[in-house]
Design a protein around this motif. Sequence first.
Motif, PDB file in Angstrom:
ATOM      1  N   THR A 151      11.403  -7.652  -8.295  1.00 44.08           N
ATOM      2  CA  THR A 151      10.400  -5.908  -8.336  1.00 44.08           C
ATOM      3  C   THR A 151      11.211  -6.639  -6.423  1.00 44.08           C
ATOM      4  OG1 THR A 151       8.654  -6.338 -10.122  1.00 44.08           O
ATOM      5  CG2 THR A 151       8.587  -4.682  -8.337  1.00 44.08           C
ATOM      6  N   LEU A 152      10.912  -4.491  -6.122  1.00 43.03           N
ATOM      7  CA  LEU A 152      11.968  -5.006  -4.903  1.00 43.03           C
ATOM      8  C   LEU A 152      10.528  -3.291  -4.642  1.00 43.03           C
ATOM      9  CD1 LEU A 152      13.095  -4.766  -2.511  1.00 43.03           C
ATOM     10  CD2 LEU A 152      14.321  -3.194  -2.635  1.00 43.03           C
ATOM     11  N   TYR A 153       9.440  -3.693  -3.096  1.00 44.84           N
ATOM     12  CA  TYR A 153       8.809  -3.205  -2.909  1.00 44.84           C
ATOM     13  C   TYR A 153       9.784  -2.652  -0.874  1.00 44.84           C
ATOM     14  CZ  TYR A 153       5.392  -3.927  -6.201  1.00 44.84           C
ATOM     15  OH  TYR A 153       4.810  -4.452  -7.145  1.00 44.84           O
ATOM     16  N   VAL A 154       9.692  -0.999  -0.717  1.00 47.13           N
ATOM     17  CA  VAL A 154      10.708  -0.763   0.517  1.00 47.13           C
ATOM     18  C   VAL A 154       9.304   0.533   0.934  1.00 47.13           C
ATOM     19  CG1 VAL A 154      12.409   0.530   1.169  1.00 47.13           C
ATOM     20  CG2 VAL A 154      12.597  -0.998  -1.173  1.00 47.13           C
ATOM     21  N   ARG A 155       8.532  -0.009   2.669  1.00 49.26           N
ATOM     22  CA  ARG A 155       8.164   0.706   3.249  1.00 49.26           C
ATOM     23  C   ARG A 155       9.113   0.698   5.154  1.00 49.26           C
ATOM     24  NH1 ARG A 155       4.453  -0.236   7.620  1.00 49.26           N
ATOM     25  NH2 ARG A 155       3.398   1.458   7.621  1.00 49.26           N
ATOM     26  N   ARG A 156       9.326   2.323   5.077  1.00 51.46           N
ATOM     27  CA  ARG A 156       9.826   1.957   6.641  1.00 51.46           C
ATOM     28  C   ARG A 156       8.817   1.937   7.654  1.00 51.46           C
ATOM     29  NH1 ARG A 156      13.242   5.067   8.896  1.00 51.46           N
ATOM     30  NH2 ARG A 156      14.403   6.860   7.267  1.00 51.46           N
ATOM     31  N   ASN A 157       9.377   0.391   8.998  1.00 55.26           N
ATOM     32  CA  ASN A 157       8.292   0.528  10.005  1.00 55.26           C
ATOM     33  C   ASN A 157       8.528   0.537  10.716  1.00 55.26           C
ATOM     34  OD1 ASN A 157      11.055  -0.991  10.553  1.00 55.26           O
ATOM     35  ND2 ASN A 157      11.546  -2.668   9.945  1.00 55.26           N
ATOM     36  N   ARG A 217       1.215  -1.210   0.295  1.00 53.35           N
ATOM     37  CA  ARG A 217       0.373   0.162  -0.111  1.00 53.35           C
ATOM     38  C   ARG A 217       0.735   1.337  -0.667  1.00 53.35           C
ATOM     39  NH1 ARG A 217      -4.238  -2.057   3.667  1.00 53.35           N
ATOM     40  NH2 ARG A 217      -2.238  -1.325   5.491  1.00 53.35           N
ATOM     41  N   LYS A 218       1.855   1.323   0.969  1.00 54.33           N
ATOM     42  CA  LYS A 218       2.711   2.724   0.677  1.00 54.33           C
ATOM     43  C   LYS A 218       4.294   2.446   0.547  1.00 54.33           C
ATOM     44  CE  LYS A 218      -0.396   4.813   4.171  1.00 54.33           C
ATOM     45  NZ  LYS A 218      -0.711   5.566   5.528  1.00 54.33           N
ATOM     46  N   ARG A 219       4.662   1.991  -0.478  1.00 54.69           N
ATOM     47  CA  ARG A 219       5.332   2.101  -0.387  1.00 54.69           C
ATOM     48  C   ARG A 219       6.615   2.384  -1.930  1.00 54.69           C
ATOM     49  NH1 ARG A 219       1.762   0.394  -4.059  1.00 54.69           N
ATOM     50  NH2 ARG A 219       2.332  -0.113  -6.458  1.00 54.69           N
ATOM     51  N   LYS A 220       8.216   2.364  -1.840  1.00 56.89           N
ATOM     52  CA  LYS A 220       8.808   2.867  -3.691  1.00 56.89           C
ATOM     53  C   LYS A 220       8.925   1.659  -3.591  1.00 56.89           C
ATOM     54  CE  LYS A 220      10.971   6.889  -0.183  1.00 56.89           C
ATOM     55  NZ  LYS A 220      11.629   7.790  -0.564  1.00 56.89           N
ATOM     56  N   THR A 221       8.937   1.701  -5.016  1.00 55.38           N
ATOM     57  CA  THR A 221       9.089   0.934  -5.676  1.00 55.38           C
ATOM     58  C   THR A 221      10.438   0.665  -6.873  1.00 55.38           C
ATOM     59  OG1 THR A 221       6.476   0.602  -6.006  1.00 55.38           O
ATOM     60  CG2 THR A 221       8.223  -0.962  -7.727  1.00 55.38           C
ATOM     61  N   PHE A 222      11.411  -0.396  -6.447  1.00 55.91           N
ATOM     62  CA  PHE A 222      12.338  -0.303  -7.536  1.00 55.91           C
ATOM     63  C   PHE A 222      11.884  -1.623  -9.102  1.00 55.91           C
ATOM     64  CE2 PHE A 222      13.411   1.869  -3.704  1.00 55.91           C
ATOM     65  CZ  PHE A 222      13.498   3.205  -4.073  1.00 55.91           C
ATOM     66  N   GLY A 223      12.819  -2.006  -9.210  1.00 56.63           N
ATOM     67  CA  GLY A 223      13.057  -2.849  -9.911  1.00 56.63           C
ATOM     68  C   GLY A 223      13.833  -3.295 -11.364  1.00 56.63           C
ATOM     69  N   ASN A 224      14.277  -4.428 -11.687  1.00 59.81           N
ATOM     70  CA  ASN A 224      15.246  -5.044 -12.515  1.00 59.81           C
ATOM     71  C   ASN A 224      14.698  -5.668 -13.101  1.00 59.81           C
ATOM     72  OD1 ASN A 224      15.762  -7.157 -11.061  1.00 59.81           O
ATOM     73  ND2 ASN A 224      17.780  -6.283 -10.457  1.00 59.81           N
ATOM     74  N   ARG A 225      15.466  -6.865 -14.440  1.00 55.34           N
ATOM     75  CA  ARG A 225      14.872  -7.570 -14.976  1.00 55.34           C
ATOM     76  C   ARG A 225      14.261  -8.777 -14.260  1.00 55.34           C
ATOM     77  NH1 ARG A 225      19.271  -8.009 -19.459  1.00 55.34           N
ATOM     78  NH2 ARG A 225      18.984  -6.068 -19.534  1.00 55.34           N
ATOM     79  N   ASN A 226      14.418  -8.781 -13.511  1.00 61.05           N
ATOM     80  CA  ASN A 226      14.534 -10.600 -11.862  1.00 61.05           C
ATOM     81  C   ASN A 226      13.894 -10.125 -11.479  1.00 61.05           C
ATOM     82  OD1 ASN A 226      16.054 -12.020 -14.117  1.00 61.05           O
ATOM     83  ND2 ASN A 226      18.005 -11.181 -13.455  1.00 61.05           N
ATOM     84  N   TYR A 259      13.152  -0.698   7.747  1.00 61.85           N
ATOM     85  CA  TYR A 259      12.282  -0.739   6.740  1.00 61.85           C
ATOM     86  C   TYR A 259      12.073  -2.143   6.494  1.00 61.85           C
ATOM     87  CZ  TYR A 259      14.739   3.409   5.418  1.00 61.85           C
ATOM     88  OH  TYR A 259      15.152   5.323   5.449  1.00 61.85           O
ATOM     89  N   ASP A 260      11.040  -2.044   5.353  1.00 62.26           N
ATOM     90  CA  ASP A 260      10.252  -3.541   5.542  1.00 62.26           C
ATOM     91  C   ASP A 260      10.780  -3.653   4.268  1.00 62.26           C
ATOM     92  OD1 ASP A 260       9.444  -4.076   8.122  1.00 62.26           O
ATOM     93  OD2 ASP A 260       7.291  -3.582   7.738  1.00 62.26           O
ATOM     94  N   TYR A 261      10.898  -4.927   3.007  1.00 62.62           N
ATOM     95  CA  TYR A 261      11.652  -5.240   1.881  1.00 62.62           C
ATOM     96  C   TYR A 261      10.510  -6.409   1.482  1.00 62.62           C
ATOM     97  CZ  TYR A 261      15.291  -2.380   2.897  1.00 62.62           C
ATOM     98  OH  TYR A 261      16.120  -1.887   3.890  1.00 62.62           O
ATOM     99  N   VAL A 262       9.826  -6.574   0.068  1.00 63.75           N
ATOM    100  CA  VAL A 262       9.214  -6.954  -0.116  1.00 63.75           C
ATOM    101  C   VAL A 262       9.720  -7.497  -1.747  1.00 63.75           C
ATOM    102  CG1 VAL A 262       7.091  -8.101  -1.367  1.00 63.75           C
ATOM    103  CG2 VAL A 262       7.075  -6.701   1.036  1.00 63.75           C
ATOM    104  N   ALA A 313      18.431   0.747  -4.545  1.00 66.04           N
ATOM    105  CA  ALA A 313      17.274   0.910  -4.035  1.00 66.04           C
ATOM    106  C   ALA A 313      17.925   1.777  -2.317  1.00 66.04           C
ATOM    107  CB  ALA A 313      16.288  -0.064  -2.794  1.00 66.04           C
ATOM    108  N   LYS A 314      19.001   1.940  -2.416  1.00 67.01           N
ATOM    109  CA  LYS A 314      19.629   2.310  -1.653  1.00 67.01           C
ATOM    110  C   LYS A 314      19.864   1.542  -0.406  1.00 67.01           C
ATOM    111  CE  LYS A 314      20.790   6.836  -3.973  1.00 67.01           C
ATOM    112  NZ  LYS A 314      20.285   6.813  -4.742  1.00 67.01           N
ATOM    113  N   ALA A 315      19.429  -0.021   0.130  1.00 77.23           N
ATOM    114  CA  ALA A 315      19.026  -0.034   1.088  1.00 77.23           C
ATOM    115  C   ALA A 315      19.697  -1.275   1.630  1.00 77.23           C
ATOM    116  CB  ALA A 315      17.816  -1.130   1.010  1.00 77.23           C
ATOM    117  N   PHE A 316      21.240  -0.763   1.302  1.00 75.34           N
ATOM    118  CA  PHE A 316      22.968  -1.364   1.908  1.00 75.34           C
ATOM    119  C   PHE A 316      23.576  -0.221   2.582  1.00 75.34           C
ATOM    120  CE2 PHE A 316      23.168  -4.645  -1.026  1.00 75.34           C
ATOM    121  CZ  PHE A 316      22.053  -5.982  -0.112  1.00 75.34           C
ATOM    122  N   LYS A 317      23.992  -0.753   3.667  1.00 79.22           N
ATOM    123  CA  LYS A 317      25.078   0.420   4.650  1.00 79.22           C
ATOM    124  C   LYS A 317      25.637   0.507   3.355  1.00 79.22           C
ATOM    125  CE  LYS A 317      23.659  -1.310   8.904  1.00 79.22           C
ATOM    126  NZ  LYS A 317      24.054  -2.068  10.008  1.00 79.22           N
TER     127      LYS A 317
END
Length: 124
Positions: free
Chosen positions: A29-35, A18-27, A78-81, A107-111
């Motif tokens: 799709t990543l949904y990211v939301r603060r938890n 529902r409340k996410r940012k979306t990132f994708g590549n060929r293989n 963060y929550d990642y799907v 997605a800049k999800a790594f430190k």
Amino acid sequence: MDQVQFLKKDADFKRVYRKRKTFGNRNFTLYVRRNGMDHSRLGFSISKKVGHAVIRNLIKRRLKALTHEAQSKFLPGYDYVLVVKNNVGDLSFQKTKSAYHHIFRQAKAFKVAEAKKKQSPNKG
């Protein structure tokens, strides 16, 4: 983070969708939301279109192995799907690993490592 936390409840997945940012590549799709927690959680979504149960379970085992390998890199809070696309069943482990790291970097999800922040002095 000592151990990777995984999303398991349908309500948690729906909240991310529902409340996410979306990132994708060929293989993937990543949904990211603060938890709002001090740790991150990750969930996988693998459709039956990807392949038989054996193939889907192979993909899940690979993704869990990659997640455990990279657990110290995830930014907390963060929550990642991660949604798997149909072609992932045909990929080797190395290509899956490359795509996995690519989407999380996108997605800049790594430190960011301290060594990478510092520029080395120019020689010459």
